[in-house]
Structure formats: C-alpha cells, structure tokens
Design an enzyme around this catalytic site. Sequence first.
Site, PDB file in Angstrom:
ATOM      1  N   ASP A  13       0.862  -1.186   0.000  1.00 29.83           N
ATOM      2  CA  ASP A  13       0.000   0.000   0.000  1.00 29.83           C
ATOM      3  C   ASP A  13       0.893   1.229   0.000  1.00 29.83           C
ATOM      4  OD1 ASP A  13      -2.410   1.564   0.320  1.00 29.83           O
ATOM      5  OD2 ASP A  13      -1.834   1.868   2.401  1.00 29.83           O
ATOM      6  N   SER A  14       0.264   2.402  -0.222  1.00 27.03           N
ATOM      7  CA  SER A  14       0.998   3.648  -0.163  1.00 27.03           C
ATOM      8  C   SER A  14       1.436   3.980   1.267  1.00 27.03           C
ATOM      9  CB  SER A  14       0.129   4.775  -0.711  1.00 27.03           C
ATOM     10  OG  SER A  14      -1.123   4.788  -0.038  1.00 27.03           O
ATOM     11  N   TYR A  45      -0.745   8.412  -2.628  1.00 27.16           N
ATOM     12  CA  TYR A  45      -0.785   8.087  -4.051  1.00 27.16           C
ATOM     13  C   TYR A  45      -2.014   8.735  -4.706  1.00 27.16           C
ATOM     14  CZ  TYR A  45       2.704   4.254  -3.711  1.00 27.16           C
ATOM     15  OH  TYR A  45       3.844   3.509  -3.537  1.00 27.16           O
ATOM     16  N   GLY A  46      -3.012   9.013  -3.882  1.00 26.59           N
ATOM     17  CA  GLY A  46      -4.319   9.448  -4.408  1.00 26.59           C
ATOM     18  C   GLY A  46      -4.309  10.755  -5.166  1.00 26.59           C
ATOM     19  N   ASN A  77      -6.232   1.092  -3.107  1.00 29.62           N
ATOM     20  CA  ASN A  77      -7.244   1.266  -4.155  1.00 29.62           C
ATOM     21  C   ASN A  77      -6.686   2.062  -5.331  1.00 29.62           C
ATOM     22  OD1 ASN A  77     -10.414   0.679  -3.316  1.00 29.62           O
ATOM     23  ND2 ASN A  77      -9.033   0.848  -1.578  1.00 29.62           N
ATOM     24  N   THR A  78      -5.904   3.100  -5.018  1.00 29.18           N
ATOM     25  CA  THR A  78      -5.370   3.949  -6.083  1.00 29.18           C
ATOM     26  C   THR A  78      -4.415   3.150  -6.972  1.00 29.18           C
ATOM     27  OG1 THR A  78      -5.549   5.835  -4.587  1.00 29.18           O
ATOM     28  CG2 THR A  78      -4.174   6.130  -6.539  1.00 29.18           C
ATOM     29  N   CYS A 187     -11.357   3.115  -0.489  1.00 28.91           N
ATOM     30  CA  CYS A 187     -10.031   3.589  -0.080  1.00 28.91           C
ATOM     31  C   CYS A 187      -9.646   2.795   1.166  1.00 28.91           C
ATOM     32  CB  CYS A 187     -10.081   5.085   0.224  1.00 28.91           C
ATOM     33  SG  CYS A 187      -8.580   5.730   0.977  1.00 28.91           S
ATOM     34  N   THR A 188      -8.366   2.477   1.272  1.00 30.67           N
ATOM     35  CA  THR A 188      -7.895   1.617   2.371  1.00 30.67           C
ATOM     36  C   THR A 188      -8.319   2.083   3.763  1.00 30.67           C
ATOM     37  OG1 THR A 188      -5.873   2.918   2.182  1.00 30.67           O
ATOM     38  CG2 THR A 188      -5.845   0.688   1.259  1.00 30.67           C
TER      39      THR A 188
HETATM   40  N1  DGL Z   1      -4.086   3.805   0.092  1.00 29.86           N
HETATM   41  C1  DGL Z   1      -4.755   4.829  -0.682  1.00 29.86           C
HETATM   42  C2  DGL Z   1      -5.975   4.216  -1.385  1.00 29.86           C
HETATM   43  O1  DGL Z   1      -6.537   3.222  -0.973  1.00 29.86           O
HETATM   44  C3  DGL Z   1      -5.159   6.014   0.172  1.00 29.86           C
HETATM   45  C4  DGL Z   1      -4.013   6.874   0.615  1.00 29.86           C
HETATM   46  C5  DGL Z   1      -3.270   7.508  -0.560  1.00 29.86           C
HETATM   47  O2  DGL Z   1      -3.794   8.450  -1.190  1.00 29.86           O
HETATM   48  O3  DGL Z   1      -2.185   7.058  -0.848  1.00 29.86           O
HETATM   49  O4  DGL Z   1      -6.392   4.723  -2.388  1.00 29.86           O
END
Ligand code: DGL
Length: 273
Positions: A13-14, A45-46, A77-78, A187-188
């Site tokens: 994940d980010s 990452y979003g 998710n991103t 989103c996570t």
């Molecule tokens: N992990 C990101 C997501 O699920 C959320 C945080 C981010 O923007 O990196 O999209």
Amino acid sequence: MNQRKDAPIGVFDSGVGGLTVAREIMRNLPHERIVYFGDTARVPYGSKSKETVIRYSRQIVRFLQTQNVKAIVVACNTASALALETIREEIDIPIIGVVKPGAKVAALTTRNKKIGLIGTRATVKSCLYKTIIQKEDPQIQVIGQACPLFVPLVEEGWLKDPVTIEIAKRYLDPLLCQDIDTLILGCTHYPLLRSMLKTLVGEQVTLVNPAYETAKELERLLKREHLEHEGEEEEEFPYRFFVSDEEEHFQEFANSILPYDVKMTKQINIEEY
Ligand code: DGL
C-alpha cells in the site's frame, strides 16, 4: 513439502491504510504468512499521476519478489486502479487488487441500481469501479465522490470526532440525494470509519468493504492455484513489515488496528528497486 505453498503473500500500500486489507487476510486466512510493504515515504498516491503510481508500484513489486512471495495483493485502491493492469503483464506470479472484488460485490448488492463510490481523487477519476460494475450490469449508475480529507483524519485517529462527522456529511449528502442503496468504501482507510458512516447513511444503504472482499478473492485464488499454506504449526514471526520511511508511526498505527502485536518494522530504500 511444497516450498511455494509455504511462501508468504506480498501485500502493499501507499502507507498504513493497507493494513485494513492485511487485517482481513489475517482473519480469513490465519495460516498464511504475509510480507507487508507501506510506502510511507511517498504517500499519498491518491493525488499522483498514473505514471508515478505505476513507477512506485513496480519498485514495490520488485522488492516483494526479493522476499519470494507466492502472490501479491495490491491493497491500495489507487494503485489497484492505476497500476495493476500494467504490472500484471510484467510478472509471472498471481497478483490481485482491491477494486475488482469490491466492484463485483457492489454490483450484486444493489437493488435500485444506484451505487455510491467514495475514494481518492485518482481512484474516482480512473472510473475503474464504474467500468467493472457496468460490465456486470450496464444499467447500474455509479456516482463517485472523492473524499481526500478522510485519510489524514483516520491517521489522526479522529474516527468519530464531530469534525469528521461534519466532513462526512458534506461528502455524502450529494450521494444520498441521488438515492444510492449501496456505498463502496473505495479507499484503504475508510473501513476504519465504517461505524460512523453506517450511522450517517442509515439502514437502507449497504456498505461494501473491498478489503474484506479481497481477502475472500485471495482465498479463492490460492485454492485455484493450489498455493494454500499447508502447515498448521504456529510460526514465531508469520508477518513481516517494511516501510520506506519512519517505522515508528507505522508500528503504532499497526498495533492500534491489527489482531497481532507488531514488534518490528524495517525501513528500506525503495528507490533502489
Ligand atoms: N491507500 C490509498 C488508497 O486506498 C489512500 C491513501 C493515498 O492516497 O495514498 O487509495
């Protein structure tokens, strides 16, 4: 003993948010080992471009491959929306993301064919949830709403704070006005807001949690590929955690949400991969 079956699952994940996905894997597949990577140096990452998210994801996948993982779960998710398809072409181990499992269940859940999607700007803009849902049923309407303020609020631990509730109302009102009966937590971080969101949207709206659906999808994948871990014996360190920056905050957050005591997180230089 089949060595591949004993290998860990790579989850990335980010940052810390993907721990909601790791948590579902721990609960649903308790015998599987996990190597988790959180890109805490480069989060979020979003708000980044597709090219950047692909480059970051590629480096992380290379790192996970050095850990001999048998399969990879893109918990973000991103990254699932922007990078998964590209990365899948480049590697020869199974890889899944969170978008498809969540989208498929949402399509099966809606009765009035109106689904709300909340996520990062990049996830909503990618339209991947919508594309997958409309492949299942072209009549379904998907109404997206980016909720960028939720990520820092969750990381601050303000899960039921009046400020968070007020912001959630602002984000959700336009979706509720359109009479959605299903809401994807795309989103996570959002599964951690689940009970507050449920109170806001009411009984008539079903929440879909892609983190949970992804753990179920992973279970099916491991069965299909004959990759399920076989041993029943308890391992001393079944879960390993890596980050690209600042282990301390990560470990604190992990210990607040995981059913497992995280004692060690290792920082690595992800730019080397
Ligand atoms: N992990 C990101 C997501 O699920 C959320 C945080 C981010 O923007 O990196 O999209």
